[in-house]
Write a protein that holds these residues in place. Structure first.
Motif, PDB file in Angstrom:
ATOM      1  N   LYS A  47      -3.425 156.249  36.158  1.00 44.34           N
ATOM      2  CA  LYS A  47      -4.189 156.649  37.334  1.00 44.34           C
ATOM      3  C   LYS A  47      -3.635 157.918  37.994  1.00 44.34           C
ATOM      4  O   LYS A  47      -2.420 158.140  37.965  1.00 44.34           O
ATOM      5  N   THR A 106       6.320 157.729  39.008  1.00 43.67           N
ATOM      6  CA  THR A 106       6.202 157.929  40.448  1.00 43.67           C
ATOM      7  C   THR A 106       6.438 156.618  41.197  1.00 43.67           C
ATOM      8  O   THR A 106       5.878 155.577  40.828  1.00 43.67           O
ATOM      9  N   TYR A 161       6.853 156.682  45.052  1.00 43.89           N
ATOM     10  CA  TYR A 161       6.121 156.870  46.309  1.00 43.89           C
ATOM     11  C   TYR A 161       5.640 158.308  46.392  1.00 43.89           C
ATOM     12  O   TYR A 161       6.290 159.221  45.875  1.00 43.89           O
ATOM     13  N   MET A 199       0.737 162.715  42.765  1.00 46.89           N
ATOM     14  CA  MET A 199      -0.041 161.494  42.990  1.00 46.89           C
ATOM     15  C   MET A 199      -0.652 161.020  41.678  1.00 46.89           C
ATOM     16  O   MET A 199      -1.866 161.083  41.449  1.00 46.89           O
ATOM     17  N   ARG A 200       0.222 160.568  40.794  1.00 44.17           N
ATOM     18  CA  ARG A 200      -0.189 160.021  39.497  1.00 44.17           C
ATOM     19  C   ARG A 200       0.950 159.127  39.028  1.00 44.17           C
ATOM     20  O   ARG A 200       2.094 159.271  39.471  1.00 44.17           O
ATOM     21  N   GLU A 201       0.666 158.255  38.124  1.00 42.82           N
ATOM     22  CA  GLU A 201       1.673 157.251  37.757  1.00 42.82           C
ATOM     23  C   GLU A 201       2.911 157.825  37.072  1.00 42.82           C
ATOM     24  O   GLU A 201       4.018 157.344  37.275  1.00 42.82           O
ATOM     25  N   LYS A 203      -1.721 151.286  48.810  1.00 45.75           N
ATOM     26  CA  LYS A 203      -1.774 151.378  47.354  1.00 45.75           C
ATOM     27  C   LYS A 203      -2.632 152.599  47.020  1.00 45.75           C
ATOM     28  O   LYS A 203      -3.429 153.053  47.856  1.00 45.75           O
ATOM     29  N   PRO A 204      -2.522 153.145  45.809  1.00 48.06           N
ATOM     30  CA  PRO A 204      -3.291 154.354  45.480  1.00 48.06           C
ATOM     31  C   PRO A 204      -4.774 154.199  45.802  1.00 48.06           C
ATOM     32  O   PRO A 204      -5.377 155.098  46.386  1.00 48.06           O
ATOM     33  N   ARG A 253       2.352 153.733  47.655  1.00 44.27           N
ATOM     34  CA  ARG A 253       3.290 153.084  46.737  1.00 44.27           C
ATOM     35  C   ARG A 253       2.636 153.009  45.357  1.00 44.27           C
ATOM     36  O   ARG A 253       1.556 152.450  45.212  1.00 44.27           O
ATOM     37  N   TRP A 254       3.313 153.562  44.367  1.00 47.58           N
ATOM     38  CA  TRP A 254       2.807 153.593  42.996  1.00 47.58           C
ATOM     39  C   TRP A 254       3.566 152.549  42.192  1.00 47.58           C
ATOM     40  O   TRP A 254       4.777 152.485  42.253  1.00 47.58           O
TER      41      TRP A 254
END
Lengths: 360, 360, 360, 360
Positions: free
Chosen positions: B2, B33, B35, B126-128, B337-338, B358-359
């Motif tokens: 994601k 990732t 946070y 902002m990705r896993e 959460k994302p 939080r990832w």
């Protein structure tokens, strides 16, 4: 003896007979005025445009003049560093009781509790003779400087502002790849004596300097620029990118010029504010604030100078007299006798850069 | 995996399946990732209010996120200082070719030729999972900091601006008679995370700090202020002299606030510009310009921070965690959460100071 | 064409016919040597006392000379700032690849990977003509300086050391109560050209300077001291407290002098090391180490100078020529033709301060 | 009440009944001693090895102790910043009348006209209660620090020396290519409390630190080094290149160590002198002087610290307590009751790093 006197709160200046200095105190020096300079502040006082002007305590009148050059006539018993015949420049601002004043930095006075000769609370130097404390007199070692030494007072302002610039510029660690300032550009707005001296100090420290003014009636600004090695423009002939420089010096006080400089200055740029004025306005927008942030811009005002800057100013005068034999002499465009100065104190005649009065 | 993705030039952000990082190069590190933080710039990007946003070369979309905290999964052959399991903060801005960039100071980039993760020309955090160069990863030695370490990125801006302040303050040589900053007052405008961190850094360096914001819905600002030891006001309850301080920090970008600060700041005062905005205006007059000169005022913008400031930020986080055990945790007011973050990326909910995602 | 040549590793120098410079590269300038200076390093090379001397790659011989003054004969296609007829001072040290070298500070080279004209790895300026890169040539704007400009190279060392002193002195924040250096005393040991220039630079920056040397055969040191305004003593007539000063400059390299300075220097004092030598020794005791701690003493060595210091040196030469019309001319005590210089390169004749060679 | 008392000029210390503090003056605070630390200076006083020790005026005896931690019992009428129950660290050195003293920098006193609690001219803190001026008391905001706060006094010395280092390092403009100190190496000689704190301050500012001592009886130095992240060696196991670093900190006072450091330190290197001793010697040769010049070496002594350094020391203690939860506790190796301290004041027991006395 003669003196040029104003009444704070009223328009006009008169030359009149005033009191001789009283008996010398041990740390005092009796001085004979040689030259005084006229600057915008003097005209602001005479035309009653400046709110902060005030006479000495218990007086109504104020002797004008803060740019002085004088000869020592007599010294008090505890004066150790001056002798009759010495040439001196008296300091303008005298300290109050704050921390900065206690370390000789009344130019950075924290509480406004200072006096300034010829401006607020202390009589100035436009009179034939005066007495002053040794500690506020800067000895001019080289008497051959003659009337050029009257430039010490305005130049000390410029020397301080330049020193502040070099201090603040340390936020960037390194300026040019070759260790010099040779990659940096400076624009100076306003070619009165202050702007001219700014252009000279930056040029002799290897910056690439461009300067502009509304006009240059007698061609003096262009002439000095050529000698010193900077570019001069009248506003009509200015290059489009004149506001895009690494350092912008405002010697006009015009908010429009200042605003354009804030907009135009390059990344990591500096805007030096020295000019003061009462008119005009500029719209400070959110976009401009954002730019100042994104571009790491530094803007600073600088006023007056300390004893160290008077001394350094004398060094610059010697250096420039050797490098550009005519430039400083050209900068003093006009010389009056005290009687002749009165009308010129009201309004700046066209083409004047620095006007001085010769006493005695 | 994601990722949260925007299309520069359009409003909105989506969470979608994106490509996994490719095979590791010798100096690269594969990261998971933990946070990411959300800040005003993210919301500016999502609402398409910022002109400078751009995707990586040859792409239309940009992965959002420049405040990151990640765990090392795998290291390339020539990585020497990191091992799987280590915790790191990735740097936002990556250097171009100018002099400042060549000495690790891309925060002071001279020509704009840099990229910024999640903002311009480089995908964000902002990705896993993502891969990054070792040299742009700051190791978090103390893993017990947990999600507090995501504050490193915003705090490094504040650490830089504070360092610039201390450098520029050298123009006055000495600040207080007892060698400390204890005689100096600071006003901070805007109690978002940046303003809050400014208040904290000045307070722990012994300044007397007052801060204000429009309101304090959940009372968090007041709570943190009490713990840290500064005064907090909502605009309704502000003391009249709130603009009269030695240092004014603007974290609002509002020209009205900045203008009032320029007017109010004391002699030898500083106005620090960090906030950015697109609206509002203020009249810069000749009287104000004159004041800036007469008062030796310094105004400066400061953007981003260098590797040294990330490292120092981590030191401050440790110091503050010990001094004010709850303050930093209170500052992180919200955690999503994302999937839950998307709506909060459009509009800042009331009472939020710092929101994190939080990832995994 | 003629050149003065040494063979590193062997004693002696010869004047002989050497190769003309090859065809100009685009960034190069063809130069005609006007003057070269002779200094202690030259004599150390000629007498084979210095371990670090080496010829250019693939050569056995080295053209001597690192203090130069030359006239531009011809410029390469990409030379932009120089024209035939210009007068220049060539830089001695050329950068390697370290961080300091990359910012124009090869004088602070971190790894020793530099070359120095006439000293190590690069032919020097004691020859009739040579070609050099524009970037290593300092333009002398004022050609009327004539042979005085050959003092730029030694003076740049002094300008750098003085700048380092002013930087290090910031550890004390404030130096004198009146903002100047007027309360500070300086002692200079060794009245060769370097010591003399140190005395001049400190004196013109308002320090109270005393200087001493073993003797003053021709009375030149005393004569210059009188003009410049410092006190000169021969060791026989030195005041007892000569070692008790705020700043001590060692231009002798003698460990006995350095040790006495470490002992004598006042609280918060500085010892500047510039002199080098191979003989002598001094007992560094625990008592002396304790004193250096208790007295907040700073000791520093300084070598070479950067482009900025060459430029500032030229400014000082102009300033001093105006202030002390004869002092610099007196400092150049002797002038040889190339042929006549050979014997004087072996042994310093009595009474010499600076000896120069006139070419062409 | 009890106090530990010496008679300057005689060997030995006694615990005896001494006078209670008199009635409080308006600016005074009555204090109950919690802890005092013992350092080398205390042992030097007790064994009568230090020439400068003197009792208060009109007294024969001196209360020992300059590392203190105390609780406020009562405050005078004009005390504004302290209340009963507050925890404070009293300053050691009290100002005289010189310029540095007048700006709160008695640590840089220019004329020696200061007093030091427990050392010269002023009674110290090794007594159950004492009264002191508010201005010389540093409030410990976080009382949970407990006895760790007694480290404030020795640490303030280290904080000052580190600050002086960072000021002097500006002579090189830029230190590492990535803006941090990460490329710089530090060697610390002597792992007493001062050496240990130096190692900690450099390590937490990203330097690569190595440290050594003669031995490490209880393994404490090795244990702390492991936690903090620096390398520790006993002299037997030292790497050959231990003297080759960018910064060398001498906490031994041994001239042999200092001499080796002067020889070994890298180009642009720094030697920090903090240790004091009375024995040993090292031959300072012409070759070594030449090296210091050629390598741009800086050597400096640093003594005491100002109020700002006490405050910053408290910040470091908080930071370190969070980063290395046991390191500071391990550094306080021993705790005595007042009665038990007397024998340990004569001779340092093996394995001690910092010994403290618990009062009440």
């Amino acid at each position: 003896m003669k003196g040029i006197v104003v009444t704070p709160g009223k328009v006009g200046a008169v030359i009149k007979d005033i009191e001789e200095p009283g008996p010398l105190k041990p740390h005092q020096v009796l001085l004979k005025t040689l030259y005084t300079g006229i600057c915008g502040t003097d005209r602001g006082i005479v035309t009653n445009m400046l709110g902060f002007v005030r006479p000495p305590p218990d007086a109504q009148e104020l002797v004008l003049g803060h740019e002085g050059l004088a000869e020592v006539l007599e010294v008090g018993d505890e004066v150790s560093g001056l002798r009759p015949g010495d040439m001196v420049v008296p300091m303008v601002r005298r300290p109050g009781g704050c921390l900065q004043c206690s370390i000789g930095r009344q130019d950075n006075c924290e509480d406004g509790d200072f006096v300034e000769a010829g401006i607020r609370g202390l009589n100035g130097f436009m009179r034939e003779r005066f007495a002053d404390e040794e500690q506020y007199l800067i000895k001019v070692e080289d008497k051959s400087l003659g009337r050029l030494a009257v430039l010490t007072e305005p130049l000390k302002n410029v020397v301080k502002a330049y020193e502040v610039y070099t201090t603040l510029a340390k936020r960037f660690g390194v300026l040019c790849k070759d260790s010099t300032y040779g990659c940096k550009s400076v624009t100076v707005a306003g070619m009165g004596p202050i702007g001219m001296l700014f252009a000279m100090i930056f040029a002799t420290n290897e910056f690439n300097v461009r300067a502009f003014d509304i006009h240059d009636t007698r061609g003096t600004a262009a002439g000095i620029a050529k000698q010193v090695g900077f570019e001069f423009f009248t506003v009509d002939g200015m290059p489009e990118d004149i506001m895009k420089s690494d350092v912008f010096v405002d010697a006009t006080g015009n908010p429009g010029v200042v605003g354009s400089a804030l907009n135009g200055v390059k990344r990591n740029g500096f805007v030096i504010l020295f000019g003061t004025s009462s008119g005009g306005e500029y719209k400070l927008t959110g976009e401009l604030v954002t730019q100042l942030v994104e571009k790491n811009t530094t803007v600073f005002g600088s006023v007056d100078g300390a004893k160290e800057h008077y001394l350094e100013a004398l060094n610059y005068i010697s250096m420039w007299r050797d490098m550009f034999p005519h430039a400083l002499d050209m900068l003093i465009t006009d010389e009056d006798k005290p009687e002749g100065a009165i009308t010129n104190l009201i309004k700046k005649p066209q083409g004047e850069i620095k006007r001085v009065i010769r006493w005695g």
